[in-house]
Design a protein around this motif. Structure first.
Motif, PDB file in Angstrom:
ATOM      1  N   LYS A  84       0.814  -1.212   0.000  1.00 23.22           N
ATOM      2  CA  LYS A  84       0.000   0.000   0.000  1.00 23.22           C
ATOM      3  C   LYS A  84       0.852   1.269   0.000  1.00 23.22           C
ATOM      4  CE  LYS A  84      -0.737  -0.104   4.979  1.00 23.22           C
ATOM      5  NZ  LYS A  84      -1.707  -0.288   6.040  1.00 23.22           N
ATOM      6  N   TYR A  85       2.094   1.188   0.449  1.00 25.56           N
ATOM      7  CA  TYR A  85       2.985   2.351   0.456  1.00 25.56           C
ATOM      8  C   TYR A  85       3.837   2.469  -0.810  1.00 25.56           C
ATOM      9  CZ  TYR A  85       1.971   2.578   5.449  1.00 25.56           C
ATOM     10  OH  TYR A  85       1.336   2.669   6.655  1.00 25.56           O
ATOM     11  N   ILE A  86       4.099   1.350  -1.469  1.00 23.42           N
ATOM     12  CA  ILE A  86       5.042   1.388  -2.596  1.00 23.42           C
ATOM     13  C   ILE A  86       4.433   1.001  -3.937  1.00 23.42           C
ATOM     14  CG2 ILE A  86       7.079   1.090  -1.170  1.00 23.42           C
ATOM     15  CD1 ILE A  86       7.104  -1.856  -1.944  1.00 23.42           C
ATOM     16  N   GLU A  87       3.142   0.766  -3.971  1.00 22.72           N
ATOM     17  CA  GLU A  87       2.511   0.404  -5.249  1.00 22.72           C
ATOM     18  C   GLU A  87       2.762   1.491  -6.281  1.00 22.72           C
ATOM     19  OE1 GLU A  87      -1.454  -1.768  -6.852  1.00 22.72           O
ATOM     20  OE2 GLU A  87      -1.588  -0.677  -4.971  1.00 22.72           O
ATOM     21  N   GLY A  88       3.182   1.095  -7.473  1.00 17.26           N
ATOM     22  CA  GLY A  88       3.490   2.029  -8.543  1.00 17.26           C
ATOM     23  C   GLY A  88       4.942   2.488  -8.566  1.00 17.26           C
ATOM     24  N   SER A  89       5.746   2.005  -7.627  1.00 17.39           N
ATOM     25  CA  SER A  89       7.149   2.412  -7.539  1.00 17.39           C
ATOM     26  C   SER A  89       8.018   1.696  -8.563  1.00 17.39           C
ATOM     27  CB  SER A  89       7.707   2.113  -6.144  1.00 17.39           C
ATOM     28  OG  SER A  89       7.059   2.889  -5.179  1.00 17.39           O
ATOM     29  N   GLU A  90       9.184   2.287  -8.820  1.00 22.98           N
ATOM     30  CA  GLU A  90      10.179   1.674  -9.693  1.00 22.98           C
ATOM     31  C   GLU A  90      11.486   1.542  -8.918  1.00 22.98           C
ATOM     32  OE1 GLU A  90      11.364   2.333 -14.174  1.00 22.98           O
ATOM     33  OE2 GLU A  90      12.329   3.855 -12.918  1.00 22.98           O
ATOM     34  N   ASN A 106       9.273   6.434  -5.851  1.00 30.23           N
ATOM     35  CA  ASN A 106       7.940   6.144  -5.348  1.00 30.23           C
ATOM     36  C   ASN A 106       6.995   7.322  -5.621  1.00 30.23           C
ATOM     37  OD1 ASN A 106       5.666   5.565  -3.812  1.00 30.23           O
ATOM     38  ND2 ASN A 106       6.838   4.814  -2.065  1.00 30.23           N
ATOM     39  N   PRO A 107       5.970   7.117  -6.452  1.00 30.54           N
ATOM     40  CA  PRO A 107       5.037   8.201  -6.760  1.00 30.54           C
ATOM     41  C   PRO A 107       4.106   8.556  -5.599  1.00 30.54           C
ATOM     42  CG  PRO A 107       4.242   6.175  -7.722  1.00 30.54           C
ATOM     43  CD  PRO A 107       5.609   5.886  -7.136  1.00 30.54           C
ATOM     44  N   ASN A 108       4.081   7.747  -4.548  1.00 29.03           N
ATOM     45  CA  ASN A 108       3.196   7.969  -3.405  1.00 29.03           C
ATOM     46  C   ASN A 108       3.797   8.873  -2.337  1.00 29.03           C
ATOM     47  OD1 ASN A 108       1.281   5.990  -4.461  1.00 29.03           O
ATOM     48  ND2 ASN A 108       2.840   4.504  -3.894  1.00 29.03           N
ATOM     49  N   VAL A 109       5.067   9.223  -2.471  1.00 29.88           N
ATOM     50  CA  VAL A 109       5.770   9.992  -1.450  1.00 29.88           C
ATOM     51  C   VAL A 109       5.282  11.435  -1.433  1.00 29.88           C
ATOM     52  CG1 VAL A 109       8.029  10.939  -0.817  1.00 29.88           C
ATOM     53  CG2 VAL A 109       7.823   8.543  -1.457  1.00 29.88           C
ATOM     54  N   GLU A 110       4.908  11.907  -0.243  1.00 32.54           N
ATOM     55  CA  GLU A 110       4.535  13.308  -0.050  1.00 32.54           C
ATOM     56  C   GLU A 110       5.734  14.121   0.420  1.00 32.54           C
ATOM     57  OE1 GLU A 110       1.190  13.528   2.570  1.00 32.54           O
ATOM     58  OE2 GLU A 110      -0.105  12.415   1.205  1.00 32.54           O
ATOM     59  N   ALA A 111       6.606  13.490   1.212  1.00 35.74           N
ATOM     60  CA  ALA A 111       7.806  14.164   1.719  1.00 35.74           C
ATOM     61  C   ALA A 111       8.857  13.097   1.998  1.00 35.74           C
ATOM     62  CB  ALA A 111       7.486  14.924   2.998  1.00 35.74           C
TER      63      ALA A 111
END
Length: 121
Positions: A84-90, A106-111
């Motif tokens: 759930k934290y790294i889905e979509g990452s490369e 990781n496209p999910n990172v806010e900061a």
């Protein structure tokens, strides 16, 4: 129950560049692990100045509830809570003047912290 996504193309939970896969396979083989069964576990753990950090290790085989993908011959295992934290990452491998190693985009990172080792979603 595990989920398997072959080839790791678009729509895969996590993708791996060819360079990262090659480096990981070389390391797996140097550890004497069977690359047809063993793989790289990518996970998220509590810690770091931003709250979460990435972890990687080699596992002999996946756990029953892992999502399993294959990229350029490398099997990648991700547990449900990390997904759930790294889905979509490369996952990439960078070889630069100051450092060489694996890097998660990781496209999910806010900061994230200044060193890039920890993040917040």
């Amino acid at each position: 129950m595990s989920t398997t996504a072959e080839s790791g193309g678009d729509g895969a939970p996590v993708t791996v560049t060819e360079e990262a896969a090659s480096q990981a396979i070389n390391l797996l083989e140097s550890e004497g692990l069977d690359t047809d069964i063993a793989g790289l576990r990518l996970f998220v753990q509590q810690g770091g100045c931003a709250g979460l950090s990435y972890g990687m290790r080699f596992d002999d085989e996946p756990e029953g509830d892992d999502t399993i993908t294959e990229h350029h011959g490398l099997r990648v295992f991700v547990d449900p809570s990390s997904l759930k934290y790294i889905e979509g990452s490369e996952l990439d491998y960078e070889n630069g003047l100051q450092a060489a190693g694996f890097h998660v985009e990781n496209p999910n990172v806010e900061a994230e912290c200044g060193c890039g080792e920890s993040f917040r979603t």
